[in-house]
Scaffold this motif. Structure first.
Motif, PDB file in Angstrom:
ATOM      1  N   PHE A 136      39.151  38.816  47.269  1.00 16.95           N
ATOM      2  CA  PHE A 136      38.794  38.304  45.659  1.00 16.95           C
ATOM      3  C   PHE A 136      37.940  39.002  46.042  1.00 16.95           C
ATOM      4  CE2 PHE A 136      36.831  35.356  43.806  1.00 16.95           C
ATOM      5  CZ  PHE A 136      37.321  34.699  43.145  1.00 16.95           C
ATOM      6  N   ASP A 137      37.143  39.605  46.459  1.00 14.60           N
ATOM      7  CA  ASP A 137      35.822  39.928  46.234  1.00 14.60           C
ATOM      8  C   ASP A 137      36.046  40.974  45.785  1.00 14.60           C
ATOM      9  OD1 ASP A 137      34.416  37.682  47.540  1.00 14.60           O
ATOM     10  OD2 ASP A 137      34.565  38.709  49.054  1.00 14.60           O
ATOM     11  N   ALA A 138      37.262  42.377  45.935  1.00 13.67           N
ATOM     12  CA  ALA A 138      36.647  42.971  45.234  1.00 13.67           C
ATOM     13  C   ALA A 138      37.625  42.996  44.596  1.00 13.67           C
ATOM     14  CB  ALA A 138      38.008  44.084  46.347  1.00 13.67           C
ATOM     15  N   ALA A 139      38.195  42.422  43.768  1.00  8.62           N
ATOM     16  CA  ALA A 139      38.680  42.584  42.600  1.00  8.62           C
ATOM     17  C   ALA A 139      37.553  41.796  41.147  1.00  8.62           C
ATOM     18  CB  ALA A 139      40.160  41.378  42.623  1.00  8.62           C
ATOM     19  N   MET A 140      36.596  41.024  41.440  1.00  6.54           N
ATOM     20  CA  MET A 140      35.996  40.493  40.675  1.00  6.54           C
ATOM     21  C   MET A 140      35.303  41.284  41.044  1.00  6.54           C
ATOM     22  SD  MET A 140      35.926  37.741  40.116  1.00  6.54           S
ATOM     23  CE  MET A 140      35.005  36.763  39.393  1.00  6.54           C
ATOM     24  N   GLN A 141      34.504  42.477  42.180  1.00  3.28           N
ATOM     25  CA  GLN A 141      33.754  43.417  41.728  1.00  3.28           C
ATOM     26  C   GLN A 141      34.422  44.627  40.728  1.00  3.28           C
ATOM     27  OE1 GLN A 141      32.640  44.594  45.366  1.00  3.28           O
ATOM     28  NE2 GLN A 141      31.436  42.426  45.721  1.00  3.28           N
ATOM     29  N   ALA A 142      35.673  44.753  40.903  1.00  2.00           N
ATOM     30  CA  ALA A 142      36.107  45.644  39.749  1.00  2.00           C
ATOM     31  C   ALA A 142      36.615  45.239  38.470  1.00  2.00           C
ATOM     32  CB  ALA A 142      37.776  46.083  40.763  1.00  2.00           C
ATOM     33  N   GLY A 143      36.026  43.657  38.121  1.00  2.00           N
ATOM     34  CA  GLY A 143      36.785  43.324  37.291  1.00  2.00           C
ATOM     35  C   GLY A 143      38.120  43.103  36.657  1.00  2.00           C
ATOM     36  N   ASP A 144      38.667  43.171  38.064  1.00  2.00           N
ATOM     37  CA  ASP A 144      40.017  43.251  37.056  1.00  2.00           C
ATOM     38  C   ASP A 144      40.398  41.469  37.883  1.00  2.00           C
ATOM     39  OD1 ASP A 144      42.695  42.477  37.277  1.00  2.00           O
ATOM     40  OD2 ASP A 144      43.574  44.393  38.825  1.00  2.00           O
ATOM     41  N   ARG A 145      40.233  40.721  36.763  1.00  2.00           N
ATOM     42  CA  ARG A 145      40.637  39.419  36.529  1.00  2.00           C
ATOM     43  C   ARG A 145      41.505  38.462  36.895  1.00  2.00           C
ATOM     44  NH1 ARG A 145      35.854  36.912  33.403  1.00  2.00           N
ATOM     45  NH2 ARG A 145      37.089  35.409  33.117  1.00  2.00           N
ATOM     46  N   MET A 146      42.469  39.519  36.604  1.00  2.00           N
ATOM     47  CA  MET A 146      44.392  38.708  36.957  1.00  2.00           C
ATOM     48  C   MET A 146      44.991  38.789  38.101  1.00  2.00           C
ATOM     49  SD  MET A 146      46.852  37.368  35.820  1.00  2.00           S
ATOM     50  CE  MET A 146      46.651  37.539  33.803  1.00  2.00           C
ATOM     51  N   GLU A 147      43.999  40.039  39.150  1.00  2.00           N
ATOM     52  CA  GLU A 147      44.053  40.311  40.592  1.00  2.00           C
ATOM     53  C   GLU A 147      43.397  39.190  41.229  1.00  2.00           C
ATOM     54  OE1 GLU A 147      45.550  41.387  44.212  1.00  2.00           O
ATOM     55  OE2 GLU A 147      46.597  41.647  42.149  1.00  2.00           O
ATOM     56  N   ALA A 148      42.526  39.055  40.664  1.00  2.00           N
ATOM     57  CA  ALA A 148      41.403  38.143  40.897  1.00  2.00           C
ATOM     58  C   ALA A 148      41.845  36.836  41.300  1.00  2.00           C
ATOM     59  CB  ALA A 148      39.943  37.911  40.016  1.00  2.00           C
ATOM     60  N   ALA A 149      42.486  36.202  39.997  1.00  2.00           N
ATOM     61  CA  ALA A 149      42.858  35.206  40.208  1.00  2.00           C
ATOM     62  C   ALA A 149      44.102  34.718  40.770  1.00  2.00           C
ATOM     63  CB  ALA A 149      43.533  34.635  38.352  1.00  2.00           C
ATOM     64  N   ARG A 150      45.427  36.070  41.164  1.00  2.00           N
ATOM     65  CA  ARG A 150      46.183  36.247  42.072  1.00  2.00           C
ATOM     66  C   ARG A 150      45.727  35.828  43.080  1.00  2.00           C
ATOM     67  NH1 ARG A 150      48.380  38.303  45.133  1.00  2.00           N
ATOM     68  NH2 ARG A 150      46.580  40.217  46.016  1.00  2.00           N
ATOM     69  N   ALA A 151      45.012  36.190  43.657  1.00  2.00           N
ATOM     70  CA  ALA A 151      43.859  36.008  45.066  1.00  2.00           C
ATOM     71  C   ALA A 151      43.883  34.699  45.650  1.00  2.00           C
ATOM     72  CB  ALA A 151      42.895  37.150  45.335  1.00  2.00           C
ATOM     73  N   PHE A 152      43.090  34.142  44.295  1.00  2.00           N
ATOM     74  CA  PHE A 152      42.593  33.211  44.442  1.00  2.00           C
ATOM     75  C   PHE A 152      43.684  31.774  44.409  1.00  2.00           C
ATOM     76  CE2 PHE A 152      41.012  28.684  42.226  1.00  2.00           C
ATOM     77  CZ  PHE A 152      39.566  28.879  43.718  1.00  2.00           C
ATOM     78  N   ASN A 153      44.761  31.899  43.731  1.00  2.00           N
ATOM     79  CA  ASN A 153      45.091  31.608  43.635  1.00  2.00           C
ATOM     80  C   ASN A 153      46.318  31.307  44.954  1.00  2.00           C
ATOM     81  OD1 ASN A 153      47.394  29.764  41.866  1.00  2.00           O
ATOM     82  ND2 ASN A 153      48.643  30.830  43.236  1.00  2.00           N
ATOM     83  N   ARG A 154      46.477  32.259  45.496  1.00  2.00           N
ATOM     84  CA  ARG A 154      47.120  32.706  47.389  1.00  2.00           C
ATOM     85  C   ARG A 154      46.584  31.369  48.188  1.00  2.00           C
ATOM     86  NH1 ARG A 154      46.393  37.057  47.845  1.00  2.00           N
ATOM     87  NH2 ARG A 154      45.064  37.489  49.599  1.00  2.00           N
ATOM     88  N   GLY A 155      45.462  31.477  48.468  1.00  2.00           N
ATOM     89  CA  GLY A 155      44.241  30.745  48.725  1.00  2.00           C
ATOM     90  C   GLY A 155      44.461  29.333  48.624  1.00  2.00           C
ATOM     91  N   TRP A 156      43.864  28.978  47.470  1.00  2.00           N
ATOM     92  CA  TRP A 156      44.020  27.306  47.291  1.00  2.00           C
ATOM     93  C   TRP A 156      44.372  26.928  45.972  1.00  2.00           C
ATOM     94  CZ3 TRP A 156      40.310  25.443  50.120  1.00  2.00           C
ATOM     95  CH2 TRP A 156      39.618  26.936  50.807  1.00  2.00           C
ATOM     96  N   GLY A 157      45.660  27.826  45.971  1.00  2.00           N
ATOM     97  CA  GLY A 157      46.884  26.769  45.314  1.00  2.00           C
ATOM     98  C   GLY A 157      47.981  26.253  45.769  1.00  2.00           C
ATOM     99  N   ASN A 158      48.448  25.471  45.305  1.00  2.00           N
ATOM    100  CA  ASN A 158      49.783  25.086  45.516  1.00  2.00           C
ATOM    101  C   ASN A 158      50.987  25.469  45.702  1.00  2.00           C
ATOM    102  OD1 ASN A 158      51.686  25.438  43.455  1.00  2.00           O
ATOM    103  ND2 ASN A 158      51.803  23.880  42.407  1.00  2.00           N
ATOM    104  N   GLY A 159      50.972  26.560  46.324  1.00  2.00           N
ATOM    105  CA  GLY A 159      51.854  27.331  47.162  1.00  2.00           C
ATOM    106  C   GLY A 159      52.817  28.099  46.755  1.00  2.00           C
ATOM    107  N   THR A 160      53.237  27.900  45.351  1.00  2.00           N
ATOM    108  CA  THR A 160      53.976  28.539  44.107  1.00  2.00           C
ATOM    109  C   THR A 160      53.523  30.292  44.310  1.00  2.00           C
ATOM    110  OG1 THR A 160      53.912  26.886  42.631  1.00  2.00           O
ATOM    111  CG2 THR A 160      55.339  28.385  41.904  1.00  2.00           C
TER     112      THR A 160
END
Length: 264
Positions: A136-160
């Motif tokens: 997540f940190d790497a994606a944010m630093q790279a400016g890849d918002r979609m990848e950052a959202a994917r990483a965040f969702n993996r840890g804090w989403g509902n499991g989908t």
């Protein structure tokens, strides 16, 4: 700055509910529906959309994000209310109780991301969390918002799985992922000062701490740290539930809150 809010029910007993990051006030609908008896008996749940969420205006990046969300909470907290917060919203709820204890009848914190509390009591847990979130940190630093959202969702989403989430929802999360970084000073470094000696001592109301047993272990450590500082706090562990318990398990969350409010 104006914000959007909604109500569930129309009774005299007022509840303030503060949603998690990347959600909106509609996230409380399942819990409100499950609390049908209480709603019929005179309960109203008031919920607002945080900046950059739902129908509220976007955060412009200026000032402290936690200050802004808390200011809106104070505006909603116009009388003694039962306050419920989930995840980031739980850190706001805790702050409201510390800043306006006379207006908080009871306090329910669901999966609070109070990482600064964990850092103070169990720093090893925070390091484990940091290592799990390097992508997540790497994606944010790279400016890849979609990848950052994917990483965040993996840890804090509902499991989908990410690919099974509707494209519109994925874009909604990506468009708001900067909110996570904006919350870091308060959540990770306690810029809001909740750990200062005596700050939480003013909280004398009943307190309920909820966590899922399938959630990140950092949350259990956070609830344990909060409980050490608020002696009257009681903890509930939801079997089989994760971080998004109010959405994935609304009936069980509602049942525990209903019992808690009945006793207040």
């Amino acid at each position: 700055m104006d914000y959007h809010s909604r109500q569930y029910g129309s009774g005299g007993r007022q509840v303030l509910a503060i949603h998690c990051t990347l959600a909106h006030s509609g996230a409380w609908r399942g819990m409100a529906d499950a609390m049908g008896t209480m709603m019929d008996d005179g309960l109203t749940i008031n919920a607002y959309d945080m900046p950059s969420h739902g129908k509220s205006p976007d955060w412009n990046g200026e000032g402290d994000l936690h200050d802004l969300v808390t200011a809106w909470g104070h505006d909603m907290l116009s009388e003694p209310m039962d306050v419920i917060g989930h995840s980031f919203g739980a850190t706001v709820a805790l702050r409201l109780a510390a800043e306006a204890p006379e207006r908080v009848r009871s306090l329910t914190l669901i999966e609070p991301v109070a990482f600064a509390f964990v850092a103070a009591d169990d720093p090893g847990k925070v390091e484990e969390y940091r290592l799990r979130n390097l992508d997540f940190d790497a994606a944010m630093q790279a400016g890849d918002r979609m990848e950052a959202a994917r990483a965040f969702n993996r840890g804090w989403g509902n499991g989908t799985p990410w690919d099974e989430i509707p494209e519109q929802t994925r874009q909604y999360m990506a468009d708001r992922i900067h909110f996570v970084a904006g919350s870091a000073p308060a959540v990770q470094r306690d810029s809001i000062g909740l750990l200062k000696p005596g700050v939480l001592d003013v909280i004398k109301c009943p307190v309920l701490l909820m966590e899922g047993d399938a959630s990140d272990g950092t949350i259990a450590a956070a609830n344990a740290a909060i409980a050490r500082r608020i002696p009257q706090a009681q903890r509930v562990v939801l079997e089989g539930a994760g971080h998004m318990a109010p959405i994935t398990h609304p009936e069980r969350v509602a049942s525990h809150i209903q019992q808690f409010l009945d006793a207040v």
